[in-house]
Scaffold this motif. Sequence first.
Motif, PDB file in Angstrom:
ATOM      1  N   VAL A 161       0.850  -1.192   0.000  1.00  0.00           N
ATOM      2  CA  VAL A 161       0.000   0.000   0.000  1.00  0.00           C
ATOM      3  C   VAL A 161       0.890   1.248   0.000  1.00  0.00           C
ATOM      4  N   PRO A 162       0.660   2.217  -0.901  1.00  0.00           N
ATOM      5  CA  PRO A 162       1.531   3.398  -0.975  1.00  0.00           C
ATOM      6  C   PRO A 162       1.661   4.177   0.327  1.00  0.00           C
ATOM      7  N   VAL A 163       0.557   4.272   1.100  1.00  0.00           N
ATOM      8  CA  VAL A 163       0.611   5.091   2.309  1.00  0.00           C
ATOM      9  C   VAL A 163       1.442   4.469   3.431  1.00  0.00           C
ATOM     10  N   LEU A 164       1.972   3.263   3.228  1.00  0.00           N
ATOM     11  CA  LEU A 164       2.918   2.727   4.203  1.00  0.00           C
ATOM     12  C   LEU A 164       4.186   3.581   4.264  1.00  0.00           C
ATOM     13  N   TRP A 165       4.464   4.343   3.205  1.00  0.00           N
ATOM     14  CA  TRP A 165       5.571   5.306   3.234  1.00  0.00           C
ATOM     15  C   TRP A 165       5.321   6.393   4.294  1.00  0.00           C
ATOM     16  N   GLY A 166       4.073   6.531   4.729  1.00  0.00           N
ATOM     17  CA  GLY A 166       3.747   7.509   5.760  1.00  0.00           C
ATOM     18  C   GLY A 166       3.766   6.940   7.168  1.00  0.00           C
ATOM     19  N   ASP A 167       4.249   5.715   7.329  1.00  0.00           N
ATOM     20  CA  ASP A 167       4.428   5.072   8.627  1.00  0.00           C
ATOM     21  C   ASP A 167       5.881   5.255   9.066  1.00  0.00           C
ATOM     22  N   GLU A 168       6.085   5.862  10.230  1.00  0.00           N
ATOM     23  CA  GLU A 168       7.442   6.203  10.669  1.00  0.00           C
ATOM     24  C   GLU A 168       8.378   5.001  10.707  1.00  0.00           C
ATOM     25  N   ASP A 169       7.920   3.922  11.272  1.00  0.00           N
ATOM     26  CA  ASP A 169       8.779   2.745  11.412  1.00  0.00           C
ATOM     27  C   ASP A 169       9.134   2.151  10.054  1.00  0.00           C
ATOM     28  N   ILE A 170       8.163   2.110   9.162  1.00  0.00           N
ATOM     29  CA  ILE A 170       8.402   1.502   7.855  1.00  0.00           C
ATOM     30  C   ILE A 170       9.357   2.352   7.018  1.00  0.00           C
ATOM     31  N   VAL A 171       9.152   3.655   6.998  1.00  0.00           N
ATOM     32  CA  VAL A 171      10.035   4.492   6.186  1.00  0.00           C
ATOM     33  C   VAL A 171      11.454   4.498   6.764  1.00  0.00           C
ATOM     34  N   ARG A 172      11.543   4.399   8.085  1.00  0.00           N
ATOM     35  CA  ARG A 172      12.868   4.336   8.711  1.00  0.00           C
ATOM     36  C   ARG A 172      13.578   3.035   8.334  1.00  0.00           C
ATOM     37  N   ASP A 173      12.839   1.942   8.293  1.00  0.00           N
ATOM     38  CA  ASP A 173      13.433   0.657   7.908  1.00  0.00           C
ATOM     39  C   ASP A 173      13.837   0.666   6.427  1.00  0.00           C
ATOM     40  N   ARG A 174      12.967   1.187   5.574  1.00  0.00           N
ATOM     41  CA  ARG A 174      13.243   1.160   4.134  1.00  0.00           C
ATOM     42  C   ARG A 174      14.492   1.970   3.785  1.00  0.00           C
ATOM     43  N   LEU A 175      14.587   3.180   4.301  1.00  0.00           N
ATOM     44  CA  LEU A 175      15.746   4.012   3.982  1.00  0.00           C
ATOM     45  C   LEU A 175      16.963   3.619   4.814  1.00  0.00           C
ATOM     46  N   GLY A 176      16.710   3.197   6.043  1.00  0.00           N
ATOM     47  CA  GLY A 176      17.816   2.791   6.909  1.00  0.00           C
ATOM     48  C   GLY A 176      18.592   1.612   6.358  1.00  0.00           C
ATOM     49  N   ALA A 177      17.925   0.757   5.593  1.00  0.00           N
ATOM     50  CA  ALA A 177      18.593  -0.389   4.984  1.00  0.00           C
ATOM     51  C   ALA A 177      19.660   0.037   3.980  1.00  0.00           C
ATOM     52  N   HIS A 178      19.638   1.308   3.581  1.00  0.00           N
ATOM     53  CA  HIS A 178      20.592   1.817   2.588  1.00  0.00           C
ATOM     54  C   HIS A 178      21.453   2.941   3.164  1.00  0.00           C
ATOM     55  N   GLY A 179      21.647   2.887   4.470  1.00  0.00           N
ATOM     56  CA  GLY A 179      22.572   3.813   5.104  1.00  0.00           C
ATOM     57  C   GLY A 179      22.048   5.221   5.244  1.00  0.00           C
ATOM     58  N   VAL A 180      20.759   5.364   5.517  1.00  0.00           N
ATOM     59  CA  VAL A 180      20.155   6.685   5.675  1.00  0.00           C
ATOM     60  C   VAL A 180      19.596   6.809   7.090  1.00  0.00           C
ATOM     61  N   HIS A 181      20.058   7.832   7.813  1.00  0.00           N
ATOM     62  CA  HIS A 181      19.505   8.129   9.136  1.00  0.00           C
ATOM     63  C   HIS A 181      18.266   8.997   8.958  1.00  0.00           C
ATOM     64  N   VAL A 182      17.138   8.558   9.495  1.00  0.00           N
ATOM     65  CA  VAL A 182      15.843   9.179   9.212  1.00  0.00           C
ATOM     66  C   VAL A 182      15.263   9.867  10.444  1.00  0.00           C
ATOM     67  N   GLU A 183      14.772  11.086  10.237  1.00  0.00           N
ATOM     68  CA  GLU A 183      13.975  11.800  11.228  1.00  0.00           C
ATOM     69  C   GLU A 183      12.629  12.135  10.595  1.00  0.00           C
ATOM     70  N   THR A 184      11.556  12.049  11.371  1.00  0.00           N
ATOM     71  CA  THR A 184      10.222  12.252  10.817  1.00  0.00           C
ATOM     72  C   THR A 184       9.407  13.223  11.680  1.00  0.00           C
ATOM     73  N   THR A 185       8.508  13.930  11.020  1.00  0.00           N
ATOM     74  CA  THR A 185       7.572  14.826  11.690  1.00  0.00           C
ATOM     75  C   THR A 185       6.240  14.758  10.959  1.00  0.00           C
ATOM     76  N   ARG A 186       5.149  14.683  11.706  1.00  0.00           N
ATOM     77  CA  ARG A 186       3.824  14.702  11.092  1.00  0.00           C
ATOM     78  C   ARG A 186       3.330  16.139  10.968  1.00  0.00           C
ATOM     79  N   TYR A 187       2.750  16.436   9.805  1.00  0.00           N
ATOM     80  CA  TYR A 187       2.186  17.765   9.569  1.00  0.00           C
ATOM     81  C   TYR A 187       0.747  17.628   9.097  1.00  0.00           C
ATOM     82  N   ALA A 188      -0.063  18.629   9.421  1.00  0.00           N
ATOM     83  CA  ALA A 188      -1.436  18.691   8.932  1.00  0.00           C
ATOM     84  C   ALA A 188      -1.497  19.736   7.820  1.00  0.00           C
ATOM     85  N   PHE A 189      -1.795  19.290   6.631  1.00  0.00           N
ATOM     86  CA  PHE A 189      -1.921  20.160   5.466  1.00  0.00           C
ATOM     87  C   PHE A 189      -3.385  20.603   5.365  1.00  0.00           C
ATOM     88  N   THR A 190      -3.636  21.907   5.487  1.00  0.00           N
ATOM     89  CA  THR A 190      -4.983  22.433   5.342  1.00  0.00           C
ATOM     90  C   THR A 190      -5.276  22.646   3.867  1.00  0.00           C
TER      91      THR A 190
END
Length: 269
Positions: free
Chosen positions: A171-200
């Motif tokens: 599902v595309p919106v799994l990219w919006g899950d903090e743990d999943i995006v951290r695992d996906r990019l972290g597997a390729h040597g990327v340190h990830v920080e995330t913040t949730r925003y509300a777009f009006t």
Amino acid sequence: MSSNLLQLKQAMRATWMAGDFGQIARYMAGEAEKFVERIGILPGMKLLDVACGTGNVAIPAARAGAQVAGIDIAPNLLEQARQRALAANLQVTFEEGDAEQLPYSDEHFDVVTSMFGAMFAPNPERVAAELARVCRRGGKIAMANWTPEGMTGQMFRLRDRYLTPPADIPVPVLWGDEDIVRDRLGAHGVHVETTRYAFTNELPFPPREVVHLFREYFGPTKTAFAKLDAAAQAAYAEDLERLWSEHNEDTTGKTKTKNEYLLVIGTRL
């Protein structure tokens, strides 16, 4: 590339070329400018915007002084991006290409971005690998991804009630899950920080017309309607209108909703 994968890619290209995403993207241009500001772009940086669409990120990034390239699977959206850059007197290189097979050398860019774009590619592990590969060590990977809980996540779940999604594509919106995006990019040597925003999201017409806007111009919604019979189309339209109405904060005949996304800032180690 296998014949099944080739067919899938062709279908995705056709989906995003359907309608006119530029009619949707213009309502998100302000949030794209905020996204660019949060990245901290400096003049002279080499920036790649993946799944760039009509240039919502590429254009303000170029205005900030970056050397910008944009790549997208849909040539009609790229043409709109080129025209927008020309009108703004900005030098941006736009080309057709696949987020899973980026045509650039290793460590070529200082910053790699994707706003509501690369998250829709069918192979997220391959996308993560490519975003990391073309980013220099010490550089940034910045994404804005719709969350599963947000308005767009709910829209896609509603669509899946009418059309069964492919079982072998995450599902595309799994990219919006903090743990999943951290695992996906972290597997390729990327340190990830995330913040949730509300777009009006403010649209100058009521929810029923919002549904018409998406049905006419948003490729995934337009394509979904085309696959349904008349009765299912009517039911789907009614459910979409109900969803927008339930989230509408406006009482003057317009539509104002909040849509959550995850800001991902990764540093390539």
